[in-house]
Motif scaffolding. Structure first.
Motif, PDB file in Angstrom:
ATOM      1  N   GLN A  66      40.957 -21.837  -7.110  1.00 21.74           N
ATOM      2  CA  GLN A  66      39.604 -22.254  -7.471  1.00 21.74           C
ATOM      3  C   GLN A  66      39.527 -23.745  -7.796  1.00 21.74           C
ATOM      4  OE1 GLN A  66      36.941 -19.983  -7.417  1.00 21.74           O
ATOM      5  NE2 GLN A  66      38.476 -18.581  -6.582  1.00 21.74           N
ATOM      6  N   TYR A  67      40.455 -24.215  -8.641  1.00 20.43           N
ATOM      7  CA  TYR A  67      40.385 -25.601  -9.080  1.00 20.43           C
ATOM      8  C   TYR A  67      40.707 -26.603  -7.975  1.00 20.43           C
ATOM      9  CZ  TYR A  67      41.408 -29.965 -11.437  1.00 20.43           C
ATOM     10  OH  TYR A  67      41.436 -31.294 -11.791  1.00 20.43           O
ATOM     11  N   PRO A  68      41.854 -26.461  -7.272  1.00 21.49           N
ATOM     12  CA  PRO A  68      42.134 -27.467  -6.230  1.00 21.49           C
ATOM     13  C   PRO A  68      41.074 -27.516  -5.134  1.00 21.49           C
ATOM     14  CG  PRO A  68      43.741 -25.674  -6.166  1.00 21.49           C
ATOM     15  CD  PRO A  68      42.974 -25.519  -7.427  1.00 21.49           C
ATOM     16  N   ASP A 338      35.048 -29.066 -12.009  1.00 25.19           N
ATOM     17  CA  ASP A 338      34.829 -28.421 -13.300  1.00 25.19           C
ATOM     18  C   ASP A 338      34.589 -26.917 -13.139  1.00 25.19           C
ATOM     19  OD1 ASP A 338      35.109 -30.855 -14.509  1.00 25.19           O
ATOM     20  OD2 ASP A 338      32.965 -31.222 -14.772  1.00 25.19           O
ATOM     21  N   LEU A 339      33.788 -26.548 -12.147  1.00 22.74           N
ATOM     22  CA  LEU A 339      33.569 -25.123 -11.895  1.00 22.74           C
ATOM     23  C   LEU A 339      34.874 -24.465 -11.459  1.00 22.74           C
ATOM     24  CD1 LEU A 339      31.650 -22.701 -11.668  1.00 22.74           C
ATOM     25  CD2 LEU A 339      31.208 -23.367  -9.302  1.00 22.74           C
ATOM     26  N   GLY A 340      35.638 -25.145 -10.597  1.00 16.63           N
ATOM     27  CA  GLY A 340      36.909 -24.601 -10.160  1.00 16.63           C
ATOM     28  C   GLY A 340      37.870 -24.398 -11.315  1.00 16.63           C
ATOM     29  N   ALA A 341      37.904 -25.358 -12.240  1.00 19.45           N
ATOM     30  CA  ALA A 341      38.804 -25.243 -13.389  1.00 19.45           C
ATOM     31  C   ALA A 341      38.424 -24.063 -14.272  1.00 19.45           C
ATOM     32  CB  ALA A 341      38.765 -26.543 -14.201  1.00 19.45           C
ATOM     33  N   THR A 342      37.134 -23.921 -14.552  1.00 21.03           N
ATOM     34  CA  THR A 342      36.705 -22.791 -15.391  1.00 21.03           C
ATOM     35  C   THR A 342      36.959 -21.466 -14.683  1.00 21.03           C
ATOM     36  OG1 THR A 342      34.421 -23.006 -14.572  1.00 21.03           O
ATOM     37  CG2 THR A 342      34.962 -24.126 -16.630  1.00 21.03           C
ATOM     38  N   ARG A 343      36.739 -21.418 -13.367  1.00 21.07           N
ATOM     39  CA  ARG A 343      36.985 -20.184 -12.618  1.00 21.07           C
ATOM     40  C   ARG A 343      38.481 -19.854 -12.586  1.00 21.07           C
ATOM     41  NH1 ARG A 343      33.356 -17.847  -9.298  1.00 21.07           N
ATOM     42  NH2 ARG A 343      34.863 -17.511  -7.611  1.00 21.07           N
ATOM     43  N   THR A 344      39.326 -20.878 -12.484  1.00 21.35           N
ATOM     44  CA  THR A 344      40.768 -20.636 -12.526  1.00 21.35           C
ATOM     45  C   THR A 344      41.158 -19.993 -13.851  1.00 21.35           C
ATOM     46  OG1 THR A 344      41.338 -22.406 -10.982  1.00 21.35           O
ATOM     47  CG2 THR A 344      43.024 -21.757 -12.561  1.00 21.35           C
ATOM     48  N   ILE A 345      40.572 -20.473 -14.942  1.00 21.67           N
ATOM     49  CA  ILE A 345      40.908 -19.940 -16.264  1.00 21.67           C
ATOM     50  C   ILE A 345      40.422 -18.499 -16.407  1.00 21.67           C
ATOM     51  CG2 ILE A 345      40.479 -20.140 -18.746  1.00 21.67           C
ATOM     52  CD1 ILE A 345      40.308 -23.200 -18.298  1.00 21.67           C
ATOM     53  N   TYR A 346      39.124 -18.258 -16.189  1.00 23.53           N
ATOM     54  CA  TYR A 346      38.633 -16.912 -16.487  1.00 23.53           C
ATOM     55  C   TYR A 346      39.033 -15.883 -15.436  1.00 23.53           C
ATOM     56  CZ  TYR A 346      34.233 -17.964 -13.782  1.00 23.53           C
ATOM     57  OH  TYR A 346      33.284 -18.290 -12.833  1.00 23.53           O
ATOM     58  N   ILE A 347      39.176 -16.285 -14.178  1.00 20.66           N
ATOM     59  CA  ILE A 347      39.642 -15.333 -13.168  1.00 20.66           C
ATOM     60  C   ILE A 347      41.138 -15.079 -13.336  1.00 20.66           C
ATOM     61  CG2 ILE A 347      39.943 -14.912 -10.697  1.00 20.66           C
ATOM     62  CD1 ILE A 347      37.397 -16.532 -10.211  1.00 20.66           C
ATOM     63  N   GLY A 348      41.901 -16.138 -13.703  1.00 16.55           N
ATOM     64  CA  GLY A 348      43.333 -15.969 -13.935  1.00 16.55           C
ATOM     65  C   GLY A 348      43.603 -14.979 -15.056  1.00 16.55           C
ATOM     66  N   ILE A 349      42.893 -15.123 -16.169  1.00 17.85           N
ATOM     67  CA  ILE A 349      43.036 -14.170 -17.273  1.00 17.85           C
ATOM     68  C   ILE A 349      42.542 -12.790 -16.830  1.00 17.85           C
ATOM     69  CG2 ILE A 349      42.284 -13.586 -19.609  1.00 17.85           C
ATOM     70  CD1 ILE A 349      42.075 -16.625 -20.134  1.00 17.85           C
ATOM     71  N   GLY A 350      41.426 -12.774 -16.128  1.00 23.42           N
ATOM     72  CA  GLY A 350      40.842 -11.507 -15.692  1.00 23.42           C
ATOM     73  C   GLY A 350      41.696 -10.746 -14.707  1.00 23.42           C
TER      74      GLY A 350
END
Length: 374
Positions: A66-68, A338-350
């Motif tokens: 997501q982030y890259p 910024d959207l990619g970074a947040t998606r990496t965090i919440y999808i990674g945890i999810g």
């Protein structure tokens, strides 16, 4: 044309439709697998824990990209990640089409996870570029098409098992993705650009996590994704294996979950354009928890389907509202990253959601695991 001319008008409307159909095809490539898992687990003798790991790998690889991809789309263009994500997903589907052992299945899941992960951040950044006043509604349409793809995935899985083999489900998806890649290539006004660029992980994540408003959204979103990934990964198994229903009822429940989302997402997005996004998201989560509880205890086909509708209206109303809220918070020049970074965090945890359900269902049962998600 401006947004006032109609949300589907002009170049903006055309690219909204194309990127949304692309997202639908990506979702078919991702969501066909869970609908097939009861059949695959029997044929390949896979335990629920191994199934949970498979789904976690799918979600984790999806999260990693997501982030890259968002960072790349900010630096160069949205078109490149869209085209490459779709193309990579084609190869993942072809691997699943040829899978006859677990390691090949895992390889196909890895490739699809990476391909699917490259696509959505750039697609959402593109939608955000094109729409401002009607951003929530645009996100609602975009994410609703994703639910349409997921509903189609349930139908594709059922047809494949009924008429041929589970592997046959992935060939038409690969062909459809090829068509979308060509359409994106022809229709987008952007050019392909490549070059060196810094990922800037530390700066981006420190900036985002330093804002209390974004930290709160991330905690809420991560908990949501843990629950939703667990539900999506094992809903057919809960209905078919735990409740003893037929594969037809399991496929119908799975499809209903996404069909209801097609209606819920644009409606919730439009409401969030008119009113405050936070309270609407909160109401959606209360509805989702209620629907999940009803689904666990429903015992007849009709009550199962109705419970899934309630669950879907709650869970599917959340993403367009919160993603529009996040894009409101991000500066335009770094919105993709910024959207990619947040998606990496919440999808990674999810991505831990399916493993959680797989482990609990191995030692207890699916009902216990789903109650833990409430």
């Amino acid at each position: 044309m401006s947004e006032e001319d109609g949300i589907l008008a002009g170049y903006a409307g055309r690219m909204l439709v194309i990127s949304s159909i692309g997202w639908a095809m990506i979702q078919i490539s991702r969501r066909t697998l869970p609908a097939l898992l009861p059949t695959i687990s029997k044929e390949l003798a896979i335990t629920p824990t191994a199934v949970g790991f498979l789904l976690t790998v799918l979600s984790a690889t999806y999260a990693v990209m997501q982030y890259p991809s968002g960072r790349f789309s900010d630096r160069f263009s949205r078109k490149g990640p869209l085209f490459f994500g779709v193309t990579l997903s084609v190869f993942g589907c072809l691997l699943l089409w040829s899978a006859n052992v677990y390691r090949v299945l895992l390889g196909g899941v890895l490739v699809i996870g990476f391909g699917a992960g490259i696509y959505p951040t750039s697609a959402r950044a593109l939608v955000s570029d094109l729409f401002v006043a009607r951003r929530g509604e645009a996100f609602g349409i975009h994410t609703a098409l994703g639910d349409l793809g997921s509903a189609v995935a349930a139908g594709v899985a059922f047809a494949a098992v009924s008429l041929a083999t589970w592997r046959s489900a992935f060939l038409p998806t690969a062909i459809g993705l090829c068509v979308i890649a060509v359409v994106i290539h022809i229709s987008s006004r952007e050019t392909y650009q490549v070059g060196r660029f810094g990922l800037g992980f530390r700066e981006t994540f420190e900036t985002l996590l330093g804002k209390a408003s974004i930290r709160r959204v991330l905690v809420a979103y991560a908990l949501y994704v843990v629950a939703i990934e667990g539900v999506i990964g094992f809903l057919p198994a809960l209905i078919q294996l735990e409740k003893g229903m037929s594969p037809m009822v399991a496929s119908a429940g799975y499809a209903t979950f996404f069909i209801a989302g097609i209606l819920a997402r644009p409606f919730a997005g439009r409401l969030s354009d008119r009113f405050s996004r936070g309270p609407i998201a909160g109401i959606a989560m209360v509805l989702a928890a209620s629907g999940l509880l009803l689904t666990v205890y429903a015992a007849k086909p009709l009550t199962i389907i109705l419970s899934v509708v309630v669950l879907a209206f709650g869970t599917k109303s959340y993403p367009p509202v919160m993603q529009a809220h996040l894009m409101d918070l991000f500066p335009d020049e770094s919105a993709g990253a910024d959207l990619g970074a947040t998606r990496t965090i919440y999808i990674g945890i999810g991505s831990l959601g399916p493993t959680y359900v797989g482990i609990l269902s191995t030692y207890f049962d699916y009902a216990t695991a789903f109650l833990g998600l409430v």
